[in-house]
Motif scaffolding. Sequence first.
Motif, PDB file in Angstrom:
ATOM      1  N   ASP A  23      -4.520   0.038 -10.217  1.00  0.00           N
ATOM      2  CA  ASP A  23      -2.895   0.632  -9.735  1.00  0.00           C
ATOM      3  C   ASP A  23      -2.798  -0.796  -8.651  1.00  0.00           C
ATOM      4  OD1 ASP A  23      -1.216   1.424  -8.810  1.00  0.00           O
ATOM      5  OD2 ASP A  23      -0.930   3.619  -9.169  1.00  0.00           O
ATOM      6  N   PHE A  24      -2.106  -1.691  -8.327  1.00  0.00           N
ATOM      7  CA  PHE A  24      -2.085  -2.689  -7.228  1.00  0.00           C
ATOM      8  C   PHE A  24      -1.187  -1.897  -5.984  1.00  0.00           C
ATOM      9  CE2 PHE A  24      -3.718  -4.612 -10.405  1.00  0.00           C
ATOM     10  CZ  PHE A  24      -5.324  -5.724 -10.278  1.00  0.00           C
ATOM     11  N   GLY A  25      -1.190  -1.862  -4.559  1.00  0.00           N
ATOM     12  CA  GLY A  25      -0.505  -1.531  -3.834  1.00  0.00           C
ATOM     13  C   GLY A  25      -1.003  -0.877  -3.171  1.00  0.00           C
ATOM     14  N   ASN A  26       0.023  -0.650  -1.610  1.00  0.00           N
ATOM     15  CA  ASN A  26      -0.498   0.902  -0.863  1.00  0.00           C
ATOM     16  C   ASN A  26       0.201   2.051  -1.160  1.00  0.00           C
ATOM     17  OD1 ASN A  26       1.910   0.196  -0.070  1.00  0.00           O
ATOM     18  ND2 ASN A  26       0.901  -0.874   2.384  1.00  0.00           N
ATOM     19  N   GLY A  27       0.846   2.121  -2.224  1.00  0.00           N
ATOM     20  CA  GLY A  27       1.540   3.331  -2.923  1.00  0.00           C
ATOM     21  C   GLY A  27       0.768   4.230  -3.450  1.00  0.00           C
ATOM     22  N   ALA A  28       1.189   5.935  -3.881  1.00  0.00           N
ATOM     23  CA  ALA A  28       0.016   6.541  -4.464  1.00  0.00           C
ATOM     24  C   ALA A  28      -0.754   6.091  -5.486  1.00  0.00           C
ATOM     25  CB  ALA A  28       0.933   7.737  -4.919  1.00  0.00           C
ATOM     26  N   VAL A  29      -1.742   5.925  -5.410  1.00  0.00           N
ATOM     27  CA  VAL A  29      -2.637   5.986  -6.571  1.00  0.00           C
ATOM     28  C   VAL A  29      -2.502   7.171  -8.072  1.00  0.00           C
ATOM     29  CG1 VAL A  29      -4.720   5.199  -8.073  1.00  0.00           C
ATOM     30  CG2 VAL A  29      -4.605   4.816  -5.650  1.00  0.00           C
ATOM     31  N   GLN A  30      -1.117   6.188  -9.527  1.00  0.00           N
ATOM     32  CA  GLN A  30      -1.535   6.856 -10.758  1.00  0.00           C
ATOM     33  C   GLN A  30      -2.809   7.555 -11.178  1.00  0.00           C
ATOM     34  OE1 GLN A  30       1.527   7.314 -11.578  1.00  0.00           O
ATOM     35  NE2 GLN A  30       0.982   8.138 -13.974  1.00  0.00           N
TER      36      GLN A  30
END
Length: 370
Positions: A23-30
């Motif tokens: 899961d890419f990016g700096n948001g919450a991880v699925q």
Amino acid sequence: MLAALYTVTPTSSAVAATGYKFDFGNGAVQSGYMGVRAEDAYSAARGYGFNTPASMRNVSASGSGVGSDAVQFVTYGTKSTNTFNVDLPNGLYNVKVMLGNTSRSSVAAEGVYQIINMTGNNAVDEFQIPVTDGQLNLLVTEGKAGAAFTLSALEITQLSSNPTTHPTIYIGGDSTVANYYPLDSSVQGGWGQMLQQYVSPSNFLVRNLASGGQIARGFRNDGQMEAILKYIKPGDLFIVQLGINDTNPKNTTTEAEFKEYMRDMVRQAKAKGAIAVLSTPQGRATDFNSAGVHNAQGRWYRAATVALASEENVPLIDLNVISSTYFTSIGPAATLQLYMEGDSLHPNRAGAIQLARLVSEELKRQGLTP
């Protein structure tokens, strides 16, 4: 949101795993995924990461779950070293990608295109790839100048420890052949997108590298043919259908030049032991005469394609004629319903399905597929 296949815990033992979910990016991880931020550099201990994180950015995306954020490849190109690297045991893998927000992007791995021109936010597609050097190197790259090339999620699943691709039908072509997204519900369609519906994957997988606006010179020179030649092998098929855009004066391709570009691709595929197949494009929806007969044999450099098939002794799918027979049988009004609204050239989804059916029937008639 991508469905969870299994959970992988991000420990050093994951390097030898046969599957990953990122899961890419700096948001919450699925849940069930491993989070990867743009600044996460590759390390051998971890077994994955970006080769040049300084050329990556964390960005938002408009989807939900894994599609709510992404990373953007600021530098790109099929030969770029700005890749996401994953250590994998040698073998054959299925790779499923979800893009972030983008108008049109392509996916490359191992230095060549894998998917051409994914369109729309959170577009999803997948491909199979052999890994022979212990590492997958992947990036999202140019499909349209000025677009953001983003990646939201990635699933990698080992199919076999043998890095040999399944028997494959590779397709080259233009907008009447290309994929449109979402793949399972697009309004527009290309027959290459729909062909797998008529070909059992136990016999052949379909890899469609057609793209809108393409000409023979471009397909040969700009990376699509290179990708096919990297993987094509004895027993595979290479179907190429071009000519529509080659006839446009802006592309400055004479019929003689078109024929030689096509000849070169046919010979390159044959040199790899594959079966090259030439296809002629279907005509316009409006190519009916006053007697209700559809005929488009004068279009799209068809004569050059037909002659080349004979000269090179390769199979010909004369879709131009085959589709005209079908269009005549259903009539002008029903034919128009198989094309995009207000467009006599590009098939809609229903039209692409019918063209794929005609192609598959001709492949079977000629003994090219079971």
